[in-house]
Design a protein around this motif. Structure first.
Motif, PDB file in Angstrom:
ATOM      1  N   CYS A   6      -1.132   2.441  -9.590  1.00 63.74           N
ATOM      2  CA  CYS A   6      -1.406   2.883  -8.227  1.00 63.74           C
ATOM      3  C   CYS A   6      -1.098   4.367  -8.063  1.00 63.74           C
TER       4      CYS A   6
ATOM      5  N   SER B 132      -4.592   0.586  -6.679  1.00 64.55           N
ATOM      6  CA  SER B 132      -4.414   1.986  -6.282  1.00 64.55           C
ATOM      7  C   SER B 132      -4.275   2.139  -4.776  1.00 64.55           C
TER       8      SER B 132
ATOM      9  N   GLN C  51      -5.408  -7.416  -5.922  1.00 58.14           N
ATOM     10  CA  GLN C  51      -4.350  -6.672  -6.603  1.00 58.14           C
ATOM     11  C   GLN C  51      -3.645  -7.548  -7.631  1.00 58.14           C
TER      12      GLN C  51
END
Length: 273
Positions: free
Chosen positions: A107, A136, A228
């Motif tokens: 990220c 990210s 994610q």
């Protein structure tokens, strides 16, 4: 204490368990890649896949626990690992805090996004690493929770490391130390009992470490979104498979490396003079 033949048999079971797990991870990589490309907006599908992967990991951890209580020493320097892999081990596996460091690598800045793209290894031209919801795009709230988790995990790692260090110190105690001074040559049975107890206690440490690895993963997945979670799992599994390959390649390079030639003693003496 297990006999040598019995210990060898258990080690073979441990080796088979590991290779089965690596095969499962290879399938996970394929499934995660496909899901992130074709089912990226389908949270339900991603949640089901992530849940299955977590369950697979739990089953693997439980198998390790069962096998470690029968003979655990092999897990701390597995013969089925390359020297490179063994050099990176912490209590028979990876450090749980490395999960969190991987999150930080996935990220943030553009450079980290490029690293994410490499780790995810997705070459589809329509796939954009910067889609909303990707690793990210972690929010400040998510990062705060992950940072808090990291501090707790590191504290638990230190606690387990200290337990292991104490067990290693105990091995140097009587009666084993007597062998260094030839005081107790007939203490085989007593030493065997001490080593049995040491291995039993190390098995407990290994189970604690595996539990921390599993709980850290579970808590991370509670913080992140389904997309994610899938990206994180894919990156971690690809990194693990890559480490295995890097270790294999380095072993082959070392095996081909020429041995250093020994200097002629007479020549060496003349050179020194």
């Amino acid at each position: 204490m297990e006999s040598s033949s019995s210990s060898y048999g258990i080690e073979q079971l441990q080796k088979r368990c590991f290779h089965e797990w690596m095969s499962i991870q290879a399938k996970h990589i394929v499934d995660l890649k496909e899901a992130l490309i074709s089912q990226r907006n389908n949270d339900h599908h991603l949640q089901e896949l992530v849940g299955k992967i977590v369950n697979d990991f739990q089953v693997y951890v439980e198998k390790r626990s069962e096998l470690s209580h029968r003979c655990c020493a092999a897990y701390f320097a597995p013969s089925w690992h390359s020297p490179l892999e063994n050099s990176l081990l912490w209590m028979g596996g990876c450090r749980p805090s490395s999960f969190i460091r991987l999150i930080y690598a996935l990220c943030g800045s553009k450079a980290e996004a490029q690293l994410s793209k490499y780790l995810l290894n997705i070459d589809d031209e329509n796939f954009d690493i910067d889609h909303d919801g990707s690793m990210s795009d972690l929010t400040a709230t998510q990062l705060a929770k992950i940072n808090e988790l990291q501090m707790k995990v590191v504290k638990e790692e230190d606690k387990i490391s200290k337990e292991s260090a104490n067990l290693q110190d105990d091995v140097s105690d009587i009666p084993i130390a007597a062998y260094a001074t030839d005081v107790a040559v007939e203490a085989d049975v007593e030493v065997g009992d001490v080593l049995d107890k040491h291995e039993e206690r190390m098995a407990v440490v290994l189970v604690e470490a595996d539990k921390l690895r599993f709980e850290t993963l579970r808590k991370i997945l509670e913080v992140v979104t389904p997309v994610q979670a899938a990206e994180f799992l894919l990156a971690g599994k690809k990194l693990r498979m890559s480490l295995q390959e890097w270790g294999r390649v380095r072993e082959e390079v070392c095996a081909r490396a020429p041995l250093p030639q020994e200097a002629d003693p007479g020549t060496q003496t003349r050179t020194m003079l």
